[in-house]
Enzyme design. Structure first.
Site, PDB file in Angstrom:
ATOM      1  N   GLU A  13       0.825  -1.198   0.000  1.00 36.42           N
ATOM      2  CA  GLU A  13       0.000   0.000   0.000  1.00 36.42           C
ATOM      3  C   GLU A  13       0.863   1.254   0.000  1.00 36.42           C
ATOM      4  OE1 GLU A  13      -4.128  -1.229   1.924  1.00 36.42           O
ATOM      5  OE2 GLU A  13      -2.522  -1.214   3.381  1.00 36.42           O
ATOM      6  N   CYS A  48       0.645  -2.211  16.029  1.00 38.48           N
ATOM      7  CA  CYS A  48       0.688  -1.958  14.580  1.00 38.48           C
ATOM      8  C   CYS A  48      -0.023  -3.055  13.811  1.00 38.48           C
ATOM      9  CB  CYS A  48       2.139  -1.856  14.123  1.00 38.48           C
ATOM     10  SG  CYS A  48       2.309  -1.692  12.337  1.00 38.48           S
ATOM     11  N   SER A  62      10.980   5.323  15.654  1.00 39.12           N
ATOM     12  CA  SER A  62       9.755   4.968  16.383  1.00 39.12           C
ATOM     13  C   SER A  62      10.149   4.594  17.799  1.00 39.12           C
ATOM     14  CB  SER A  62       9.077   3.783  15.693  1.00 39.12           C
ATOM     15  OG  SER A  62       8.684   4.159  14.396  1.00 39.12           O
ATOM     16  N   ASN A 116      -3.992   4.854  16.249  1.00 39.79           N
ATOM     17  CA  ASN A 116      -5.071   4.543  15.314  1.00 39.79           C
ATOM     18  C   ASN A 116      -5.527   3.114  15.543  1.00 39.79           C
ATOM     19  OD1 ASN A 116      -5.222   6.975  13.695  1.00 39.79           O
ATOM     20  ND2 ASN A 116      -3.155   6.455  13.016  1.00 39.79           N
TER      21      ASN A 116
HETATM   22  N1  SAH Z   1       8.516   0.163  10.298  1.00 40.73           N
HETATM   23  C1  SAH Z   1       8.873   1.529  10.408  1.00 40.73           C
HETATM   24  C2  SAH Z   1       8.082   2.445   9.502  1.00 40.73           C
HETATM   25  C3  SAH Z   1       6.603   2.203   9.337  1.00 40.73           C
HETATM   26  S1  SAH Z   1       5.492   2.531  10.644  1.00 40.73           S
HETATM   27  C4  SAH Z   1       8.746   1.979  11.836  1.00 40.73           C
HETATM   28  O1  SAH Z   1       8.194   1.252  12.640  1.00 40.73           O
HETATM   29  O2  SAH Z   1       9.238   3.045  12.135  1.00 40.73           O
HETATM   30  C5  SAH Z   1       5.230   4.303  10.679  1.00 40.73           C
HETATM   31  C6  SAH Z   1       4.889   4.812  12.085  1.00 40.73           C
HETATM   32  O3  SAH Z   1       3.550   4.470  12.489  1.00 40.73           O
HETATM   33  C7  SAH Z   1       5.790   4.224  13.152  1.00 40.73           C
HETATM   34  O4  SAH Z   1       6.216   5.215  14.038  1.00 40.73           O
HETATM   35  C8  SAH Z   1       4.865   3.252  13.846  1.00 40.73           C
HETATM   36  O5  SAH Z   1       5.304   2.960  15.117  1.00 40.73           O
HETATM   37  C9  SAH Z   1       3.574   4.001  13.815  1.00 40.73           C
HETATM   38  N2  SAH Z   1       2.398   3.160  14.079  1.00 40.73           N
HETATM   39  C10 SAH Z   1       2.287   1.828  13.922  1.00 40.73           C
HETATM   40  N3  SAH Z   1       1.039   1.421  14.274  1.00 40.73           N
HETATM   41  C11 SAH Z   1       0.366   2.529  14.668  1.00 40.73           C
HETATM   42  C12 SAH Z   1      -0.985   2.745  15.117  1.00 40.73           C
HETATM   43  N4  SAH Z   1      -1.852   1.762  15.201  1.00 40.73           N
HETATM   44  N5  SAH Z   1      -1.351   4.004  15.407  1.00 40.73           N
HETATM   45  C13 SAH Z   1      -0.470   5.018  15.259  1.00 40.73           C
HETATM   46  N6  SAH Z   1       0.796   4.865  14.842  1.00 40.73           N
HETATM   47  C14 SAH Z   1       1.212   3.627  14.550  1.00 40.73           C
HETATM   48 FE1  SF4 Z   2       4.673  -1.856  12.231  1.00 41.69          FE
HETATM   49 FE2  SF4 Z   2       6.994  -0.546  11.894  1.00 41.69          FE
HETATM   50 FE3  SF4 Z   2       6.672  -2.242  13.948  1.00 41.69          FE
HETATM   51 FE4  SF4 Z   2       6.838  -3.178  11.453  1.00 41.69          FE
HETATM   52  S1  SF4 Z   2       8.464  -2.108  12.596  1.00 41.69           S
HETATM   53  S2  SF4 Z   2       5.403  -3.847  13.038  1.00 41.69           S
HETATM   54  S3  SF4 Z   2       5.782  -1.576  10.324  1.00 41.69           S
HETATM   55  S4  SF4 Z   2       5.553  -0.313  13.595  1.00 41.69           S
END
Ligand code: SAH
Ligand code: SF4
Length: 381
Positions: free
Chosen positions: A95, A124, A227, A304
């Site tokens: 996506e 996530c 993150s 979210n």
């Molecule tokens: N894998 C990478 C990049 C993708 S996630 C990472 O984890 O950094 C992009 C951002 O969205 C990250 O900071 C992740 O922690 C956050 N994220 C994941 N699930 C989420 C949710 N349910 N609500 C809000 N942010 C979320």
């Molecule tokens: Fe989601 Fe990023 Fe964690 Fe992977 S590393 S599970 S994409 S928040």
């Protein structure tokens, strides 16, 4: 390879494209010409590359395709956010999301680096998707090209005035677990003779793959987002299992050493606001202590929800209080407006469309061992 065995050209870096042309007896200028047509003009049809002779166009079309992912679904949110479900040749999906700025003259394309994610962050949605393979450079670049196609933003405007102005590597997957392909793709997207998006307009988000962070800074020099989401190893390991492998002290050291970080180019610490879990004033103060001395800014992400998630988003007042504590200490700490929630395009929600596809007509194909062939990294124990 494309379905019909012709080779896909997008995703080849400049040198690889030149080598490809050399292999069929062409001079380096042919690669330059192609580069311009593909990345400046967005042309996908050799027969419309008018500066190339007709016989050469035909010779190229015999061996190559420019390449685009297939758009399986195209959804637009009531807030202007747009999400594409892209289908690749092996039936896998990823996506891509476009998030316009509120002034609507600019915006960010959020790009995926993997199908699913081997990490299993508890908050996530992508992390619950077990099927994983790395996306190729062609598939990563292809996401941006598909977004550009959708907005008709060709040729590349050279005055910088473009709607698709920024890139965030924040879609599905952990980009630093697929660094080679991500790196090739980002270099193509930054190349000044083509798309030319400056490294200052590209942000790569990592969950904290410590050993790859320096290389990311040295080789790409893009903005780094980390993150973080928790201020103690105990909590972070619980909600982000990668922390067991690379605990906070190591992560903070890698941030301190991130090449190119400065007060003008700060590292963004992403922090998802989970009700009653990580959102107290004491957490905010511990966060300040943790990043002390680092050129930092924050991005507070209201959680979210997704079907079956175990967390709730912190109440707005608590998010604001958290943000105030960080701002009072002199840091930028905006609260990210959730965008595209109605089409499950907001942070952490990417997955469901792929799943729906998977459970229907893709089921057989995907069950047939793609997982094992492409599993790029073992999940963190
Ligand atoms: N894998 C990478 C990049 C993708 S996630 C990472 O984890 O950094 C992009 C951002 O969205 C990250 O900071 C992740 O922690 C956050 N994220 C994941 N699930 C989420 C949710 N349910 N609500 C809000 N942010 C979320
Ligand atoms: Fe989601 Fe990023 Fe964690 Fe992977 S590393 S599970 S994409 S928040």
């Amino acid at each position: 390879m494309a379905m019909d065995d012709r080779k896909i050209l997008i995703g080849l870096g400049r040198d690889a494209l030149a080598a490809e042309m050399a292999a069929i007896g062409e001079k380096p200028f042919r690669a330059k010409q192609l580069w311009h047509w593909m990345y400046n003009r967005g042309e996908t049809d050799f027969s419309r590359m008018t500066s190339i002779s007709k016989p050469m166009q035909a010779a190229l079309a015999e061996r190559y395709v420019v390449g685009r992912p297939k758009v399986a679904r195209d959804l637009e949110s009531t807030d202007g956010t747009r999400k594409w479900l892209l289908e690749y040749d092996d039936g896998n999906h990823a996506e891509t999301v476009f998030i316009p700025d509120t002034d609507e003259s600019r915006g960010s394309v959020c790009i995926s680096s993997q199908v699913g994610c081997t990490l299993t962050c508890r908050f996530c949605h992508t992390g619950t998707q077990t099927l994983v393979r790395n996306l190729t450079a062609a598939e990563i670049v292809g996401q941006f090209l598909a977004a550009r196609d959708a907005y008709g933003e060709w040729p590349t405007p050279d005055d910088g005035g473009r709607l698709l102005s920024n890139i965030v590597m924040m879609g599905m997957g952990e980009p630093l677990y697929n660094f080679d392909e991500v790196s090739t793709a980002i270099k193509i997207l930054m190349d000044g003779d083509g798309i030319g998006i400056s490294r200052r307009r590209i942000t790569l988000s990592t969950s904290g793959v410590v050993p790859m962070m320096r290389r990311c800074g040295e080789e790409l020099g893009v903005n780094l987002a980390v993150s973080l989401h928790a201020v103690t190893d105990e909590l972070r390991s619980r909600i982000m299992p990668i922390n067991k492998k690379y605990p906070l002290a190591e992560l903070m050291r890698a941030c301190r050493e991130y090449p190119g970080a400065s007060n003008a180019r700060r590292i963004t610490f992403e922090y998802v606001m989970l009700k009653g879990v990580n959102d107290s004033p004491a957490d905010a103060r511990a966060l300040l202590a943790l990043i002390k001395g680092l050129p930092a800014k924050f991005n507070l992400i209201p959680f979210n929800p997704w079907p079956g998630s175990e967390f709730e988003c912190s109440p707005a007042a608590d998010v604001r209080r958290f943000s105030d504590i960080l701002q009072d200490a002199g840091y930028s700490a905006p609260i990210r407006q959730p965008r595209g929630r109605d089409i499950l395009a907001a942070c952490g929600q990417l997955r469901s469309a792929s799943e729906r596809q998977r459970h229907s007509r893709q089921a057989a194909r995907l069950a047939a061992g793609i997982e094992d062939d492409h599993h790029p990294q073992p999940a963190v124990p």
